[in-house]
Design an enzyme around this catalytic site. Structure first.
Site, PDB file in Angstrom:
ATOM      1  CE  LYS A  77      40.547  37.089  33.701  1.00 43.92           C
ATOM      2  NZ  LYS A  77      39.550  38.140  33.465  1.00 43.92           N
ATOM      3  CB  SER A 152      41.487  41.050  31.721  1.00 46.92           C
ATOM      4  OG  SER A 152      40.313  40.550  32.333  1.00 46.92           O
ATOM      5  CB  SER A 176      37.409  40.752  30.954  1.00 47.57           C
ATOM      6  OG  SER A 176      38.260  41.856  31.107  1.00 47.57           O
TER       7      SER A 176
END
Ligand code: GLN
Length: 482
Positions: A77, A152, A176
């Site tokens: 990420k 997210s 997330s």
């Protein structure tokens, strides 16, 4: 053709000459190319990943034993630092910012032989539940491209869902990892707060943030966690408790009946008006199966449920307003262009106004407000008190129960654009996940179900802090029970 099932199988295929690391990397690069419209990656490390794969193949041919994650293809990420690689937290604010060092988790992945294939799209500074807050555009759910993947860590979830890497790392401050795992039909594990070092993880809310893992099965998540977890001189909040050999312990319990357990679920969570009726029905049907096997599954009261989302948003925005003050146009990333009469304050104001997106600004404002002297006691202190009550309640629950079960998210994936102007509705998508971050316990979302609307959804398992061994054992069993 290359196929991937588990890291253990991949390693045995490597040793038997059935495949190579280069073939694996090439397979994923091809898939990333074919599925680029999903927008799961912001950057792909083509050459570098192939070079590392051939190096690893050569080492193996020299007879060197395979290290724990030899040739395992991982995506990161865009909030997890990788030295000399760009990192932006999905924000214009860090456009073209190159990381000076690697996160401890990344150092450990590399030492264990992993190959980093690229950087995943995400909501700006990890704030969001749909991945629509990214400066680099929304990510699409591979199960239905008109739907969001969740957030997210949406890009990292889709990277695993759409077969673009073997495992990926995300971050979980309020759900997330577990929430996009639920919406994409993959495994998502958030370890205990203090299990993995946060050194090199771009901070959103430091007392909540934790790196998490996406995979297609439980043993792979266990293997990755045992490599990246544990004490670190760069993060004093990491526990010095020894990291158990999760994958070995899991292997030993594999195939055996799960010793009879007592599970709890929150009555108010299952009665919540926002919960999709089909998800509720599926959950009840599933716990019946568990009962038939002799396990106890009991409903317990959770009168504080209505406070978890507000408490989470007060505390995390407060921490975010402080953490994000470092992005001022001077030290990192984006700097606005100035007029002659502009002073230093104007530089700060313009850079922050132009560099941050709408949701990040909303949270900085909210966080600054709840910390301001006139409102501190009414909001910030109150929220801290609720957090304390939740921790006490949690301790009592785990005196009696082995795990808490719940749906991971109250509904299946939203359509792209559906919640864009409705932040409060979007915040409610976190109602079942923020609890684990508020009290610091580990949780996993397991991809068990499919909705009649065609979308996947999962079930969440939470266990006491630092009991990841139990989490993996229970999760592995539940995945087989289906
Ligand atoms: N959706 C939650 C939020 O927007 C969770 C974010 C996260 O875990 N990073 O705050």
């Amino acid at each position: 053709m290359f196929t991937f099932t588990t890291i253990a199988q991949y390693h045995s295929d490597l040793l038997n000459g059935i495949t190579t690391c280069v073939e694996a990397v090439q397979h994923y690069l091809d898939n990333i190319g074919k599925k680029s419209s999903l927008n799961a990656f912001i950057e792909i490390y083509h050459e570098e990943a192939l070079q590392r794969a051939s190096f690893l193949d050569a080492e193996r041919l020299k007879g060197k034993p395979l290290s724990p994650l030899h040739g395992v293809v991982v995506a990161l990420k865009d909030v997890i630092c990788y030295q000399q690689h760009t990192i932006t937290a999905g924000s214009h604010m860090l456009h073209n910012f190159s990381s000076l060092y690697s996160a401890t988790a990344v150092e450990r992945l590399l030492q264990a032989g992993a190959i980093i294939i690229g950087r995943n799209n995400c909501d700006e500074f990890a704030m969001g539940s749909t991945n629509e807050n990214s400066f680099y555009g929304p990510v699409k759910n591979a199960a239905d491209v008109t739907k969001v993947p969740g957030g997210s860590s949406g890009g990292s979830a889709v990277a695993v869902q759409a077969n673009m890497c073997m495992v990926s790392l995300g971050s979980d401050t309020g759900g997330s990892v577990r929430q996009p795992a639920d919406w994409c039909g993959v495994v998502g594990v958030k370890p205990s707060y203090g299990r993995i070092s946060r050194h090199g993880l771009i901070a959103y809310a430091s007392s909540f943030d934790q790196i998490g893992i996406f995979s297609i099965n439980i043993p792979d998540a266990a293997k990755v966690l045992e490599v990246i977890a544990g004490e670190d001189d760069y993060d004093s909040t990491v526990s010095s408790e020894t990291v158990p050999a999760y994958s070995t312990l899991l292997q030993q319990s594999n195939g055996q009946q799960l010793p009879l357990k007592k599970f709890a679920y929150f009555k108010e969570a299952l009665e919540h008006p926002g919960l999709d009726t089909e998800i509720a029905k599926t959950f009840h049907h599933y716990i019946e199966q568990l009962r038939k096997q002799g396990h106890k599954v009991e409903s317990i009261d959770f009168p504080l449920l209505k406070y978890v989302v507000p408490t989470y948003y007060v505390l995390t925005t407060a921490e975010a307003s402080s953490n994000l003050s470092r992005y001022d146009g001077v030290k990192f990333g984006y700097r606005a262009s100035l007029n002659n009469q502009d002073d230093l304050t104007a530089l700060y104001k313009k850079s922050r106004s132009e560099g941050f997106g709408k949701e990040v600004k909303r949270r900085i404002l909210l966080g600054t407000f709840v910390l301001s002297s006139g409102y501190y006691d009414a909001y910030f202190s109150k929220a801290q008190q609720v957090r304390r009550l939740l921790v006490d309640q949690n301790d009592r629950i785990f005196e009696e129960y082995a795990a808490i079960l719940s749906p991971t998210v109250p509904a299946t994936a939203f359509a792209i654009g559906e919640q864009r102007n409705n932040p409060v509705e979007m915040y409610l998508a976190d109602i079942y996940t923020v609890y684990a971050n508020l009290v610091g316990i580990p949780g996993a979302s397991l991809p068990l179900f499919k909705h009649s609307n065609g979308m996947p959804f999962g079930m969440q398992v939470m266990v006491p802090q630092f009991k990841e061994t139990a989490l993996f054992e229970i999760a592995n069993f539940l995945m087989q029970l289906k």
